[in-house]
Write a protein that holds these residues in place. Sequence first.
Motif, PDB file in Angstrom:
ATOM      1  N   LEU A  89       1.317   4.090   5.035  1.00 11.26           N
ATOM      2  CA  LEU A  89       2.582   4.863   4.655  1.00 11.26           C
ATOM      3  C   LEU A  89       3.749   3.780   4.508  1.00 11.26           C
ATOM      4  CD1 LEU A  89       1.920   8.237   6.670  1.00 11.26           C
ATOM      5  CD2 LEU A  89       2.068   7.668   4.285  1.00 11.26           C
ATOM      6  N   GLN A  90       3.827   2.806   5.488  1.00  5.70           N
ATOM      7  CA  GLN A  90       4.916   1.801   5.515  1.00  5.70           C
ATOM      8  C   GLN A  90       4.982   1.086   4.182  1.00  5.70           C
ATOM      9  OE1 GLN A  90       7.491   1.503   7.524  1.00  5.70           O
ATOM     10  NE2 GLN A  90       8.235   0.042   6.314  1.00  5.70           N
ATOM     11  N   VAL A  91       3.695   0.734   3.648  1.00  6.97           N
ATOM     12  CA  VAL A  91       3.770  -0.069   2.348  1.00  6.97           C
ATOM     13  C   VAL A  91       4.206   1.054   1.296  1.00  6.97           C
ATOM     14  CG1 VAL A  91       2.104  -1.017   0.630  1.00  6.97           C
ATOM     15  CG2 VAL A  91       1.949  -1.333   3.074  1.00  6.97           C
ATOM     16  N   LEU A  92       3.584   2.040   1.324  1.00  2.01           N
ATOM     17  CA  LEU A  92       4.307   3.154   0.526  1.00  2.01           C
ATOM     18  C   LEU A  92       5.601   3.351   0.357  1.00  2.01           C
ATOM     19  CD1 LEU A  92       1.379   5.641   0.348  1.00  2.01           C
ATOM     20  CD2 LEU A  92       1.941   4.216  -1.515  1.00  2.01           C
ATOM     21  N   CYS A  93       6.255   3.121   1.528  1.00  2.00           N
ATOM     22  CA  CYS A  93       7.755   3.494   1.910  1.00  2.00           C
ATOM     23  C   CYS A  93       8.542   2.214   1.243  1.00  2.00           C
ATOM     24  CB  CYS A  93       8.091   3.700   3.303  1.00  2.00           C
ATOM     25  SG  CYS A  93       7.721   5.380   3.942  1.00  2.00           S
ATOM     26  N   GLU A  94       8.112   1.142   1.769  1.00  3.52           N
ATOM     27  CA  GLU A  94       8.689  -0.198   1.108  1.00  3.52           C
ATOM     28  C   GLU A  94       8.634  -0.361  -0.524  1.00  3.52           C
ATOM     29  OE1 GLU A  94       6.650  -3.059   3.068  1.00  3.52           O
ATOM     30  OE2 GLU A  94       7.283  -2.675   5.275  1.00  3.52           O
ATOM     31  N   ALA A  95       7.775   0.401  -1.072  1.00  4.11           N
ATOM     32  CA  ALA A  95       7.621   0.299  -2.499  1.00  4.11           C
ATOM     33  C   ALA A  95       8.377   1.576  -3.015  1.00  4.11           C
ATOM     34  CB  ALA A  95       6.143   0.521  -3.033  1.00  4.11           C
ATOM     35  N   GLY A  96       9.093   2.594  -2.479  1.00  2.00           N
ATOM     36  CA  GLY A  96       9.723   3.378  -2.565  1.00  2.00           C
ATOM     37  C   GLY A  96       9.250   4.587  -2.974  1.00  2.00           C
ATOM     38  N   LEU A  97       7.830   4.567  -2.915  1.00  2.00           N
ATOM     39  CA  LEU A  97       6.915   5.930  -3.497  1.00  2.00           C
ATOM     40  C   LEU A  97       6.848   6.880  -2.430  1.00  2.00           C
ATOM     41  CD1 LEU A  97       3.936   3.748  -4.776  1.00  2.00           C
ATOM     42  CD2 LEU A  97       5.516   5.032  -6.027  1.00  2.00           C
ATOM     43  N   VAL A  98       7.337   6.758  -1.229  1.00  2.00           N
ATOM     44  CA  VAL A  98       7.309   7.623  -0.244  1.00  2.00           C
ATOM     45  C   VAL A  98       8.585   7.461   0.648  1.00  2.00           C
ATOM     46  CG1 VAL A  98       6.122   8.187   2.026  1.00  2.00           C
ATOM     47  CG2 VAL A  98       4.756   7.884   0.069  1.00  2.00           C
ATOM     48  N   GLU A  99       9.052   8.636   1.003  1.00  2.00           N
ATOM     49  CA  GLU A  99      10.087   8.790   1.705  1.00  2.00           C
ATOM     50  C   GLU A  99       9.943   9.510   3.278  1.00  2.00           C
ATOM     51  OE1 GLU A  99      12.963  10.805  -0.617  1.00  2.00           O
ATOM     52  OE2 GLU A  99      13.274   9.217  -1.998  1.00  2.00           O
ATOM     53  N   MET A 100      10.532   8.844   4.388  1.00  2.00           N
ATOM     54  CA  MET A 100      10.107   9.330   5.601  1.00  2.00           C
ATOM     55  C   MET A 100      11.730   9.999   6.270  1.00  2.00           C
ATOM     56  SD  MET A 100      10.415   8.970   9.110  1.00  2.00           S
ATOM     57  CE  MET A 100      10.713   7.083   9.240  1.00  2.00           C
ATOM     58  N   ARG A 101      11.375  11.172   6.820  1.00  2.00           N
ATOM     59  CA  ARG A 101      12.361  11.835   7.628  1.00  2.00           C
ATOM     60  C   ARG A 101      11.979  12.291   9.163  1.00  2.00           C
ATOM     61  NH1 ARG A 101      13.363  17.206   8.036  1.00  2.00           N
ATOM     62  NH2 ARG A 101      11.874  18.509   6.926  1.00  2.00           N
ATOM     63  N   LYS A 102      12.950  12.292   9.946  1.00  2.00           N
ATOM     64  CA  LYS A 102      12.510  12.489  11.197  1.00  2.00           C
ATOM     65  C   LYS A 102      12.783  13.989  11.507  1.00  2.00           C
ATOM     66  CE  LYS A 102      12.416   8.207  13.619  1.00  2.00           C
ATOM     67  NZ  LYS A 102      12.797   7.211  14.725  1.00  2.00           N
ATOM     68  N   ALA A 103      12.105  14.768  12.032  1.00  2.00           N
ATOM     69  CA  ALA A 103      12.682  16.069  12.394  1.00  2.00           C
ATOM     70  C   ALA A 103      11.912  16.331  13.795  1.00  2.00           C
ATOM     71  CB  ALA A 103      11.683  17.146  11.569  1.00  2.00           C
ATOM     72  N   GLY A 104      12.748  15.897  14.903  1.00  2.00           N
ATOM     73  CA  GLY A 104      12.547  16.068  16.369  1.00  2.00           C
ATOM     74  C   GLY A 104      11.803  14.912  16.554  1.00  2.00           C
ATOM     75  N   ARG A 105      10.551  14.961  17.192  1.00  2.00           N
ATOM     76  CA  ARG A 105       9.542  13.955  17.493  1.00  2.00           C
ATOM     77  C   ARG A 105       8.712  13.459  16.297  1.00  2.00           C
ATOM     78  NH1 ARG A 105       7.582  14.408  23.232  1.00  2.00           N
ATOM     79  NH2 ARG A 105       5.725  15.226  22.094  1.00  2.00           N
ATOM     80  N   GLN A 106       8.376  14.461  15.257  1.00  2.00           N
ATOM     81  CA  GLN A 106       7.732  14.032  14.144  1.00  2.00           C
ATOM     82  C   GLN A 106       8.353  13.315  13.002  1.00  2.00           C
ATOM     83  OE1 GLN A 106       6.446  18.052  12.398  1.00  2.00           O
ATOM     84  NE2 GLN A 106       4.482  17.556  13.318  1.00  2.00           N
ATOM     85  N   ARG A 107       7.617  12.616  12.330  1.00  2.00           N
ATOM     86  CA  ARG A 107       7.897  11.865  11.145  1.00  2.00           C
ATOM     87  C   ARG A 107       7.303  12.597   9.953  1.00  2.00           C
ATOM     88  NH1 ARG A 107       8.544   5.578  12.207  1.00  2.00           N
ATOM     89  NH2 ARG A 107       9.489   5.735  14.275  1.00  2.00           N
ATOM     90  N   LEU A 108       7.990  13.165   8.812  1.00  2.00           N
ATOM     91  CA  LEU A 108       7.822  13.755   7.750  1.00  2.00           C
ATOM     92  C   LEU A 108       7.897  13.042   6.659  1.00  2.00           C
ATOM     93  CD1 LEU A 108       9.478  17.116   8.592  1.00  2.00           C
ATOM     94  CD2 LEU A 108       7.073  16.611   8.917  1.00  2.00           C
ATOM     95  N   TYR A 109       6.729  12.833   5.967  1.00  2.00           N
ATOM     96  CA  TYR A 109       6.525  11.987   4.401  1.00  2.00           C
ATOM     97  C   TYR A 109       6.623  12.887   3.385  1.00  2.00           C
ATOM     98  CZ  TYR A 109       5.773   8.323   7.807  1.00  2.00           C
ATOM     99  OH  TYR A 109       5.794   7.490   8.866  1.00  2.00           O
ATOM    100  N   ARG A 110       7.422  12.489   2.301  1.00  2.00           N
ATOM    101  CA  ARG A 110       7.260  13.350   1.182  1.00  2.00           C
ATOM    102  C   ARG A 110       7.199  12.260   0.038  1.00  2.00           C
ATOM    103  NH1 ARG A 110      13.426  15.353   1.403  1.00  2.00           N
ATOM    104  NH2 ARG A 110      14.074  13.029   1.356  1.00  2.00           N
ATOM    105  N   LEU A 111       6.620  12.666  -1.209  1.00  2.00           N
ATOM    106  CA  LEU A 111       6.489  11.671  -2.321  1.00  2.00           C
ATOM    107  C   LEU A 111       7.652  11.487  -3.014  1.00  2.00           C
ATOM    108  CD1 LEU A 111       4.453  10.624  -4.406  1.00  2.00           C
ATOM    109  CD2 LEU A 111       4.204  12.655  -5.378  1.00  2.00           C
TER     110      LEU A 111
END
Length: 111
Positions: free
Chosen positions: A51-73
């Motif tokens: 997921l980190q590789v996908l985030c670095e490529a800009g294909l995935v975005e991460m946001r924090k909601a409480g203690r969870q990390r949510l990922y979206r395309l």
Amino acid sequence: MSRPAASADVFVAIADPTRRALLDRLRLGEQPVKELAEPFAMSLPAISQHLQVLCEAGLVEMRKAGRQRLYRLNPEPLKQISNWIVHYEQFWQEKLDALGDYLEENQCSET
């Protein structure tokens, strides 16, 4: 002209089948890492690295909601791949048309 780091390269990011599968799962909507990892026979840290590789490529975005990390395309960077493939679509269409013409001209007649 400087080349982006390999981890930020969209082509490198989608080269791995696990990352492509993660992108496919994210098409269904935003998900936590634990849910994304369910069908894979690998550890959560391994999925997080993908997921980190996908985030670095800009294909995935991460946001924090409480203690969870949510990922979206984020499909926008995939346009780069689409633009590259377009050139090959015309090439292959011409080859397939030529093959079709050849096969029509050289049909075996059954008697």
